[in-house]
Design an enzyme around this catalytic site. Structure first.
Site, PDB file in Angstrom:
ATOM      1  N   SER A 155      -4.762   7.764  -5.533  1.00  0.00           N
ATOM      2  CA  SER A 155      -6.014   8.334  -5.029  1.00  0.00           C
ATOM      3  C   SER A 155      -6.310   7.945  -3.591  1.00  0.00           C
ATOM      4  O   SER A 155      -7.229   8.497  -2.984  1.00  0.00           O
ATOM      5  CB  SER A 155      -7.189   7.917  -5.920  1.00  0.00           C
ATOM      6  OG  SER A 155      -7.538   6.569  -5.695  1.00  0.00           O
ATOM      7  N   LYS A 193     -11.416   1.915  -3.544  1.00  0.00           N
ATOM      8  CA  LYS A 193     -11.975   3.156  -3.027  1.00  0.00           C
ATOM      9  C   LYS A 193     -12.697   2.895  -1.708  1.00  0.00           C
ATOM     10  O   LYS A 193     -12.997   1.764  -1.339  1.00  0.00           O
ATOM     11  CB  LYS A 193     -12.961   3.768  -4.021  1.00  0.00           C
ATOM     12  CG  LYS A 193     -12.341   4.274  -5.312  1.00  0.00           C
ATOM     13  CD  LYS A 193     -11.482   5.503  -5.083  1.00  0.00           C
ATOM     14  CE  LYS A 193     -10.936   6.062  -6.403  1.00  0.00           C
ATOM     15  NZ  LYS A 193      -9.945   5.158  -7.003  1.00  0.00           N
TER      16      LYS A 193
END
Length: 235
Positions: A155, A193
Site C-alpha cells: 500500500s 501509512k
C-alpha cells in the site's frame, strides 16, 4: 555537464532522500522546479539517467536511486540511495547488515531492534516483541530511540516502500500531516501509512490508489513513531 534544471532536480532528489529516506513525488519535483507539467520532470529524469546520475528501478513506482553527484558537490556530500538516508545501498546485499545486539562486528554502527512486521496493506497484528537486531549508520538515526519493522504489503509503493523492505522508525507519539507513521489502531492492529488530519478525525492514507484512505476518531489511533529510513536487500 548538467543543465541548470537537471542540476536543481538532482540536488532536490538528493536532499529529500537525506531528509526523509524516500524520493519526492513527481508533483513535488514539479513544484520545486516551478514547472507547469510533470512531462518536464520526466524529461529531466531521463536525461539524468542517461548521464549516469540516477537510476530508475523497473516496475517500482517512484523508485529512484542517486548514483553520483556532480564533481562540484560530490566531495562534500554522501550519495544516498532511495532506501536508506546517508547509507548507500549496494546491489546484492543489505545496506545495513543484520548483527547481534552487541554489534562487535560492525564498529561505528548503531544496533536497533527489529520488532516484527508492519502492514503496508491490510492491517496485521500489532507490533511483536524484538525478534533480532540490525546495524544502522548513526547518520540515519539522529536523536531519540529507534526500532525497525519488516514491511508486509504494497500500500506504500508510491512512497518508495515495497513489500519485504525494512523501515527504521523513530519512537514518538506525535506526527505532522504528511508524515509516514506507524499507527496502532484500536490497540490491536498496526499499519504503516501517511498521517493526515480530517477535521477532528485522523486519516491513514495509503500511497497506492488500490487502497482507500481509512478515517478514525482520534481516540482510536495511537502514533507509535515516524519513518526515518529504509533498508532494502537486492537479490
Amino acid at each position: 555537464m548538467l543543465t541548470r534544471k537537471q542540476h536543481e532536480l538532482l540536488m532536490f532528489i538528493q536532499q529529500r532522500l537525506q531528509e526523509a529516506g524516500v524520493p519526492p513525488s513527481f508533483d513535488e519535483m514539479k513544484d520545486a522546479l516551478e514547472l507547469k507539467s510533470k512531462s518536464g520532470i520526466h524529461r529531466l529524469i531521463t536525461a539524468l539517467e542517461e548521464r549516469g546520475f540516477i537510476k530508475r528501478l523497473p516496475n517500482r513506482a517512484r523508485a529512484l536511486e542517486v548514483i553520483k553527484l556532480p564533481e562540484s558537490v560530490a566531495a562534500s556530500q554522501t550519495v544516498v540511495s532511495t532506501y536508506s538516508p546517508n547509507v548507500a545501498a549496494n546491489a546484492g546485499r543489505t545496506a545495513a547488515p543484520p548483527v547481534s545486539a552487541s554489534n562487535d562486528d560492525n564498529p561505528g554502527f548503531a544496533s536497533i531492534p527489529v520488532m516484527g512486521r508492519i502492514a503496508a496493506g491490510t492491517p496485521i497484528s500489532a507490533i511483536q516483541e524484538n525478534t533480532h537486531s540490525i546495524a544502522v549508520s548513526p547518520d540515519m538515526l539522529g536523536s531519540g530511540e529507534h526500532y525497525a519493522l519488516e514491511v508486509k504489503g504494497d500500500s506504500m509503493i508510491e512512497a518508495g516502500i515495497l513489500d519485504g523492505d525494512t523501515v527504521v522508525i523513530r519512537k514518538g507519539n506525535s506526527a505532522d500531516p504528511g508524515d509516514i507513521v506507524v499507527a496502532l489502531v484500536d490497540d490491536e492492529e498496526a499499519t504503516l501509512k501517511r498521517f493526515r488530519r480530517n477535521g477532528n478525525s485522523i486519516a491513514l492514507e495509503a500511497a497506492n490508489p488500490a487502497y482507500e484512505t481509512r478515517i478514525f476518531g482520534p481516540d482510536r489511533v495511537d502514533v507509535q513513531g515516524k519513518l526515518v529510513g529504509l533498508i532494502r536487500s537486492y537479490h
